[in-house]
Design a protein around this motif. Structure first.
Motif, PDB file in Angstrom:
ATOM      1  N   TYR A  35      41.718  22.589  -5.041  1.00  0.00           N
ATOM      2  CA  TYR A  35      42.034  22.036  -6.358  1.00  0.00           C
ATOM      3  C   TYR A  35      40.823  22.114  -7.276  1.00  0.00           C
ATOM      4  N   ASP A  36      41.098  22.109  -8.550  1.00  0.00           N
ATOM      5  CA  ASP A  36      40.072  22.051  -9.591  1.00  0.00           C
ATOM      6  C   ASP A  36      40.390  20.839 -10.448  1.00  0.00           C
ATOM      7  N   GLU A  37      39.339  20.119 -10.799  1.00  0.00           N
ATOM      8  CA  GLU A  37      39.559  18.835 -11.447  1.00  0.00           C
ATOM      9  C   GLU A  37      38.423  18.559 -12.416  1.00  0.00           C
ATOM     10  N   GLY A  38      38.705  17.790 -13.446  1.00  0.00           N
ATOM     11  CA  GLY A  38      37.656  17.422 -14.383  1.00  0.00           C
ATOM     12  C   GLY A  38      37.875  16.033 -14.937  1.00  0.00           C
ATOM     13  N   ILE A  39      36.785  15.486 -15.452  1.00  0.00           N
ATOM     14  CA  ILE A  39      36.829  14.195 -16.143  1.00  0.00           C
ATOM     15  C   ILE A  39      36.687  14.496 -17.635  1.00  0.00           C
ATOM     16  N   TYR A  40      37.569  13.910 -18.429  1.00  0.00           N
ATOM     17  CA  TYR A  40      37.586  14.141 -19.874  1.00  0.00           C
ATOM     18  C   TYR A  40      37.482  12.819 -20.620  1.00  0.00           C
ATOM     19  N   VAL A  41      36.971  12.894 -21.855  1.00  0.00           N
ATOM     20  CA  VAL A  41      36.992  11.733 -22.747  1.00  0.00           C
ATOM     21  C   VAL A  41      37.617  12.170 -24.076  1.00  0.00           C
ATOM     22  N   THR A  42      38.531  11.334 -24.576  1.00  0.00           N
ATOM     23  CA  THR A  42      39.199  11.666 -25.835  1.00  0.00           C
ATOM     24  C   THR A  42      38.300  11.310 -27.017  1.00  0.00           C
ATOM     25  N   LYS A  43      38.706  11.765 -28.195  1.00  0.00           N
ATOM     26  CA  LYS A  43      37.923  11.478 -29.404  1.00  0.00           C
ATOM     27  C   LYS A  43      37.786   9.981 -29.644  1.00  0.00           C
ATOM     28  N   SER A  44      38.797   9.218 -29.215  1.00  0.00           N
ATOM     29  CA  SER A  44      38.725   7.766 -29.425  1.00  0.00           C
ATOM     30  C   SER A  44      38.081   7.045 -28.241  1.00  0.00           C
ATOM     31  N   GLY A  45      37.550   7.808 -27.289  1.00  0.00           N
ATOM     32  CA  GLY A  45      36.772   7.195 -26.216  1.00  0.00           C
ATOM     33  C   GLY A  45      37.560   6.790 -24.989  1.00  0.00           C
ATOM     34  N   ARG A  46      38.776   7.305 -24.840  1.00  0.00           N
ATOM     35  CA  ARG A  46      39.543   7.022 -23.627  1.00  0.00           C
ATOM     36  C   ARG A  46      39.285   8.097 -22.578  1.00  0.00           C
ATOM     37  N   TRP A  47      39.217   7.665 -21.332  1.00  0.00           N
ATOM     38  CA  TRP A  47      38.875   8.548 -20.221  1.00  0.00           C
ATOM     39  C   TRP A  47      40.099   8.965 -19.435  1.00  0.00           C
ATOM     40  N   PHE A  48      40.082  10.172 -18.889  1.00  0.00           N
ATOM     41  CA  PHE A  48      41.129  10.592 -17.963  1.00  0.00           C
ATOM     42  C   PHE A  48      40.608  11.698 -17.050  1.00  0.00           C
ATOM     43  N   ARG A  49      41.310  11.893 -15.947  1.00  0.00           N
ATOM     44  CA  ARG A  49      41.009  13.024 -15.076  1.00  0.00           C
ATOM     45  C   ARG A  49      42.223  13.936 -15.093  1.00  0.00           C
ATOM     46  N   ALA A  50      41.975  15.228 -15.009  1.00  0.00           N
ATOM     47  CA  ALA A  50      43.066  16.188 -15.037  1.00  0.00           C
ATOM     48  C   ALA A  50      42.688  17.367 -14.164  1.00  0.00           C
ATOM     49  N   GLY A  51      43.699  17.982 -13.562  1.00  0.00           N
ATOM     50  CA  GLY A  51      43.408  19.122 -12.724  1.00  0.00           C
ATOM     51  C   GLY A  51      44.665  19.768 -12.202  1.00  0.00           C
ATOM     52  N   SER A  52      44.449  20.735 -11.336  1.00  0.00           N
ATOM     53  CA  SER A  52      45.569  21.429 -10.708  1.00  0.00           C
ATOM     54  C   SER A  52      45.147  21.842  -9.312  1.00  0.00           C
ATOM     55  N   GLY A  53      46.128  22.027  -8.450  1.00  0.00           N
ATOM     56  CA  GLY A  53      45.779  22.371  -7.079  1.00  0.00           C
ATOM     57  C   GLY A  53      46.939  22.968  -6.318  1.00  0.00           C
ATOM     58  N   GLY A  54      46.645  23.342  -5.100  1.00  0.00           N
ATOM     59  CA  GLY A  54      47.597  24.008  -4.230  1.00  0.00           C
ATOM     60  C   GLY A  54      48.574  23.055  -3.564  1.00  0.00           C
ATOM     61  N   PRO A  55      49.462  23.607  -2.731  1.00  0.00           N
ATOM     62  CA  PRO A  55      50.537  22.829  -2.123  1.00  0.00           C
ATOM     63  C   PRO A  55      50.089  21.768  -1.125  1.00  0.00           C
ATOM     64  N   ALA A  56      48.838  21.792  -0.696  1.00  0.00           N
ATOM     65  CA  ALA A  56      48.346  20.747   0.207  1.00  0.00           C
ATOM     66  C   ALA A  56      47.328  19.837  -0.486  1.00  0.00           C
ATOM     67  N   SER A  57      47.181  19.980  -1.793  1.00  0.00           N
ATOM     68  CA  SER A  57      46.237  19.142  -2.532  1.00  0.00           C
ATOM     69  C   SER A  57      46.942  17.901  -3.062  1.00  0.00           C
ATOM     70  N   HIS A  58      46.192  16.978  -3.652  1.00  0.00           N
ATOM     71  CA  HIS A  58      46.816  15.785  -4.225  1.00  0.00           C
ATOM     72  C   HIS A  58      47.545  16.096  -5.526  1.00  0.00           C
TER      73      HIS A  58
END
Length: 105
Positions: A35-58
């Motif tokens: 899987y590949d994953e990242g941590i992002y912050v929005t312009k208004s300062g809210r945080w999230f994680r986003a990513g994608s992965g294979g059939p055995a990933s989370h």
């Protein structure tokens, strides 16, 4: 990667318009757990994680009786984002975005 956009509790989280603070990958080419994953912050300062992965990933998605690769986006509190960045030794990101929360030990 591809743009990912979700609306959660009336707030739009969009990897295109947010700032990628730190990213990492786990696993290799043919590895179903990759899987590949990242941590992002929005312009208004809210945080999230986003990513994608294979059939055995989370990020896997169940289809009928099997799993396929998928993607996801999860809002984070500031504290959760900081903990993940600490776990990843993302020193520069922490110093840039969490200067107000850290102090000399």
């Amino acid at each position: 990667g591809d743009e990912m956009k979700r609306i959660i509790d009336g707030l739009t989280y969009n990897t295109e318009t947010a700032t990628l603070v730190h990213e990492w990958g786990v696993g290799y080419g043919g590895d179903f757990g990759k899987y590949d994953e990242g941590i992002y912050v929005t312009k208004s300062g809210r945080w999230f994680r986003a990513g994608s992965g294979g059939p055995a990933s989370h990020y896997a998605v169940r289809v009928d009786n099997s799993y396929i690769g998928g993607s996801g986006l999860i809002p984070l509190t500031e504290d959760e984002a900081l903990r993940i960045l600490e776990d990843r030794d993302a020193i520069r990101a922490i110093e840039t975005y969490f200067d107000h929360l850290i102090k000399e030990a």
